[in-house]
Design an enzyme around this catalytic site. Structure first.
Site, PDB file in Angstrom:
ATOM      1  N   LYS A  18       0.814  -1.227   0.000  1.00 52.71           N
ATOM      2  CA  LYS A  18       0.000   0.000   0.000  1.00 52.71           C
ATOM      3  C   LYS A  18       0.840   1.267   0.000  1.00 52.71           C
ATOM      4  CE  LYS A  18      -2.362  -0.194   3.809  1.00 52.71           C
ATOM      5  NZ  LYS A  18      -1.798  -1.291   4.561  1.00 52.71           N
ATOM      6  N   ARG A  26      11.426  -1.680  11.055  1.00 55.72           N
ATOM      7  CA  ARG A  26      10.455  -1.244  12.056  1.00 55.72           C
ATOM      8  C   ARG A  26      10.307  -2.308  13.134  1.00 55.72           C
ATOM      9  NH1 ARG A  26       5.232   0.527   8.683  1.00 55.72           N
ATOM     10  NH2 ARG A  26       4.203  -0.427  10.462  1.00 55.72           N
ATOM     11  N   ARG A  31      -0.640  -8.390  13.729  1.00 54.53           N
ATOM     12  CA  ARG A  31      -1.234  -7.370  12.852  1.00 54.53           C
ATOM     13  C   ARG A  31      -2.111  -8.025  11.791  1.00 54.53           C
ATOM     14  NH1 ARG A  31       3.913  -4.254  10.998  1.00 54.53           N
ATOM     15  NH2 ARG A  31       2.521  -2.771  10.004  1.00 54.53           N
TER      16      ARG A  31
HETATM   17  P1  AMP Z   1       0.775   0.845   9.324  1.00 57.07           P
HETATM   18  O1  AMP Z   1       1.990   1.666   9.092  1.00 57.07           O
HETATM   19  O2  AMP Z   1      -0.399   1.298   8.518  1.00 57.07           O
HETATM   20  O3  AMP Z   1       1.022  -0.620   9.165  1.00 57.07           O
HETATM   21  O4  AMP Z   1       0.356   1.067  10.849  1.00 57.07           O
HETATM   22  C1  AMP Z   1       1.231   0.767  11.919  1.00 57.07           C
HETATM   23  C2  AMP Z   1       0.447   0.678  13.231  1.00 57.07           C
HETATM   24  O5  AMP Z   1      -0.183   1.936  13.506  1.00 57.07           O
HETATM   25  C3  AMP Z   1      -0.683  -0.340  13.238  1.00 57.07           C
HETATM   26  O6  AMP Z   1      -0.226  -1.648  13.543  1.00 57.07           O
HETATM   27  C4  AMP Z   1      -1.581   0.234  14.331  1.00 57.07           C
HETATM   28  O7  AMP Z   1      -1.049  -0.018  15.613  1.00 57.07           O
HETATM   29  C5  AMP Z   1      -1.472   1.728  14.077  1.00 57.07           C
HETATM   30  N1  AMP Z   1      -2.498   2.208  13.111  1.00 57.07           N
HETATM   31  C6  AMP Z   1      -2.279   2.693  11.857  1.00 57.07           C
HETATM   32  N2  AMP Z   1      -3.432   3.044  11.268  1.00 57.07           N
HETATM   33  C7  AMP Z   1      -4.415   2.782  12.177  1.00 57.07           C
HETATM   34  C8  AMP Z   1      -5.827   2.902  12.156  1.00 57.07           C
HETATM   35  N3  AMP Z   1      -6.495   3.380  11.075  1.00 57.07           N
HETATM   36  N4  AMP Z   1      -6.517   2.533  13.281  1.00 57.07           N
HETATM   37  C9  AMP Z   1      -5.878   2.066  14.378  1.00 57.07           C
HETATM   38  N5  AMP Z   1      -4.544   1.899  14.442  1.00 57.07           N
HETATM   39  C10 AMP Z   1      -3.809   2.255  13.358  1.00 57.07           C
END
Ligand code: AMP
Length: 217
Positions: free
Chosen positions: A10, A157, A168
């Site tokens: 994404k 990360r 996740r």
């Molecule tokens: P990502 O970089 O999108 O994979 O997000 C990393 C982490 O941020 C996720 O594992 C969640 O802990 C948090 N996170 C990101 N977007 C959201 C969302 N829309 N709602 C809740 N937690 C989020």
């Protein structure tokens, strides 16, 4: 809007779309990581959830994203990445868009089988400053350890560790797959095969977006 599990590509595709169409890329994960880097109140509250691969509570994320969407540069459209991840977030977004006379045009769903995701995340390197991601096998940086875009240092990360990625993925299946179905029922979901190479996925996305522009013309 781009939907898809961790490691579906994404972020990489979102950066391309945002650059091509000149619209802001609003990525909830990137924004949350920035809050953590700046040690804001939100960043501190989000930290423990992110570290264990859980979702940050809806009210925190919804406020953060809606505030970002109200900024002047977002007036002519945005690309949402990683938001919404729960039905409550999707409904809050609907409510906001309705009240502003705006509309969600398209939800692109990047599909990648679950068995590929852990491997993709485990091999992922992220720029400490701009958060662009690389994979040494399929999408390596020009110089090892250095971001092509801004020369930032590439790091792994903490939440890309195998145990956290599995969590996740579980959270994705439980909380976010219903969001995918929500948009499918609304008829605005388009599925993209995320297993193909980056340029091919990009082409498929462009085809969907040009269809959207033709429909508007
Ligand atoms: P990502 O970089 O999108 O994979 O997000 C990393 C982490 O941020 C996720 O594992 C969640 O802990 C948090 N996170 C990101 N977007 C959201 C969302 N829309 N709602 C809740 N937690 C989020």
């Amino acid at each position: 809007m781009l939907l898809g599990p961790v490691g579906s590509g994404k972020g990489t595709q979102a950066r391309r779309i945002s650059a091509r169409y000149g619209i802001p890329h609003i990525a909830s994960g990137d924004l949350l990581r920035q809050h953590r880097q700046h040690d804001t109140d939100l960043g501190r509250r989000a930290e423990s959830y992110m570290e264990r691969g859980a979702l940050v509570p809806d009210e925190l994320v919804i406020t953060m994203i809606l505030e970002r969407m109200r900024m002047p540069d977002a007036a002519h459209g945005v690309l949402l990445d990683g938001f919404p991840r729960t039905l409550a977030q999707a409904q809050a977004l609907d409510h906001e868009l309705l009240s502003e006379g705006r509309e969600l045009k398209l939800a692109l769903y990047l599909e990648v089988p679950v068995e590929d995701l852990i491997d993709r995340a485990a091999n992922r390197w992220t720029c400490r400053t701009c958060q662009a991601t690389y994979n040494y096998r399929v999408n390596p940086p020009r110089r090892e350890g250095v971001c092509d875009l801004d020369g930032g240092q590439l790091v792994q990360r903490d939440d890309d560790r195998m145990d956290v990625v599995s969590e996740r993925i579980n959270v994705y299946i439980r909380d976010t797959v219903p969001v995918v179905e929500y948009y499918r029922e609304r008829g605005i979901l388009r599925e993209i095969d995320g297993t193909r190479d980056i340029d091919r996925v990009d082409q498929d996305i462009q085809a969907e977006l040009s269809g959207l522009q033709e429909a508007r013309a």
